[in-house]
Design a protein around this motif. Structure first.
Motif, PDB file in Angstrom:
ATOM      1  N   ALA A   1       0.834  -1.204   0.000  1.00 31.88           N
ATOM      2  CA  ALA A   1       0.000   0.000   0.000  1.00 31.88           C
ATOM      3  C   ALA A   1       0.872   1.258   0.000  1.00 31.88           C
ATOM      4  O   ALA A   1       0.623   2.209  -0.754  1.00 31.88           O
ATOM      5  N   ARG A   2       1.918   1.257   0.828  1.00 30.14           N
ATOM      6  CA  ARG A   2       2.835   2.395   0.863  1.00 30.14           C
ATOM      7  C   ARG A   2       3.533   2.570  -0.484  1.00 30.14           C
ATOM      8  O   ARG A   2       3.653   3.677  -1.000  1.00 30.14           O
ATOM      9  N   ASP A   3       3.973   1.475  -1.086  1.00 31.45           N
ATOM     10  CA  ASP A   3       4.654   1.541  -2.377  1.00 31.45           C
ATOM     11  C   ASP A   3       3.725   2.080  -3.469  1.00 31.45           C
ATOM     12  O   ASP A   3       4.149   2.864  -4.319  1.00 31.45           O
ATOM     13  N   MET A   4       2.473   1.677  -3.427  1.00 29.10           N
ATOM     14  CA  MET A   4       1.508   2.190  -4.419  1.00 29.10           C
ATOM     15  C   MET A   4       1.255   3.684  -4.205  1.00 29.10           C
ATOM     16  O   MET A   4       1.140   4.456  -5.163  1.00 29.10           O
ATOM     17  N   PHE A   5       1.194   4.093  -2.958  1.00 29.71           N
ATOM     18  CA  PHE A   5       1.034   5.515  -2.644  1.00 29.71           C
ATOM     19  C   PHE A   5       2.229   6.304  -3.177  1.00 29.71           C
ATOM     20  O   PHE A   5       2.067   7.345  -3.820  1.00 29.71           O
ATOM     21  N   MET A   6       3.427   5.809  -2.932  1.00 26.65           N
ATOM     22  CA  MET A   6       4.632   6.501  -3.395  1.00 26.65           C
ATOM     23  C   MET A   6       4.704   6.518  -4.924  1.00 26.65           C
ATOM     24  O   MET A   6       5.079   7.527  -5.523  1.00 26.65           O
ATOM     25  N   LEU A   7       4.302   5.415  -5.564  1.00 25.60           N
ATOM     26  CA  LEU A   7       4.290   5.370  -7.025  1.00 25.60           C
ATOM     27  C   LEU A   7       3.318   6.415  -7.580  1.00 25.60           C
ATOM     28  O   LEU A   7       3.643   7.128  -8.532  1.00 25.60           O
ATOM     29  N   SER A   8       2.170   6.528  -6.953  1.00 22.37           N
ATOM     30  CA  SER A   8       1.198   7.538  -7.368  1.00 22.37           C
ATOM     31  C   SER A   8       1.799   8.939  -7.260  1.00 22.37           C
ATOM     32  O   SER A   8       1.638   9.780  -8.146  1.00 22.37           O
TER      33      SER A   8
END
Length: 195
Positions: free
Chosen positions: A171-178
């Motif tokens: 979830a954190r990685d997806m947030f950072m990718l966004s």
């Protein structure tokens, strides 16, 4: 000599008999489908039909917006049908107050009102109701929203956070990718594929 045929709804005829005014829009003849004719009396059903029509033409997001506004109005009406002829200024002001009481932002209220106004205007063009301008006293503008951006330090803390749970890490990685992709919507991110 040309012949002009004017179709008048029962509601318009009653309005005319009581001294009301009928506005005739020349050149704006929208044909009603059989589905629309079934729902021409109930405004909530009419909005639902417009949403389905939008969905069929590939306007998914707009269809979802219509359904969202319809659902708000349906909750306000507590499931009771709303004849199009009963949509008036007082009702729309009450609906606006209802949405405020549910803690909707002014922009959300405005968004719903603009959707309802568009549906109502379509009903007017189709001759289902005389235009009584029911939305002229409700808010349909755009409010400035409070900036909710994180600081650079907060973003760095999130990026460097040590996480053990693989679901939370994802979830954190997806947030950072966004964030790295300049705010790409999550739904768009979910459709990304490797070539």
């Amino acid at each position: 000599m040309a012949t002009i045929t004017i179709n008048i709804t029962e509601h318009q005829l009653l309005s005319l008999k009581s001294g009301g005014q009928i506005v005739i829009n020349v050149g704006n003849n929208e044909e009603l489908s059989s589905e629309e004719k079934r729902g021409d009396d109930d405004f909530i059903e009419y909005i639902d039909q417009q949403a389905k029509k939008l969905l069929k033409t590939g306007n998914v997001r707009t269809s979802e917006a219509y359904l969202s506004a319809k659902n708000q109005l349906m909750r306000f009406q507590d499931g009771v049908p709303l004849p199009i002829k009963d949509v008036n200024t007082s009702l729309m002001e009450q609906f606006q107050s209802y949405m405020r009481s549910r803690n909707l932002t002014m922009n959300s209220i405005s968004f719903n009102m603009r959707i309802l106004r568009a549906s109502y205007n379509r009903a007017v063009r189709q001759g289902l109701v005389a235009d009584t301008k029911p939305f002229h006293l409700v808010y349909t503008g755009h409010d400035k929203t409070l900036k909710r951006a994180l600081t650079l330090e907060q973003m760095q803390q999130i990026a460097q956070l040590k996480i053990e749970d693989s679901h939370l890490m994802f979830a954190r990685d997806m947030f950072m990718l966004s964030f790295y992709l300049r705010g790409i919507a999550f739904v768009d991110m979910s459709y990304l594929k490797l070539d």
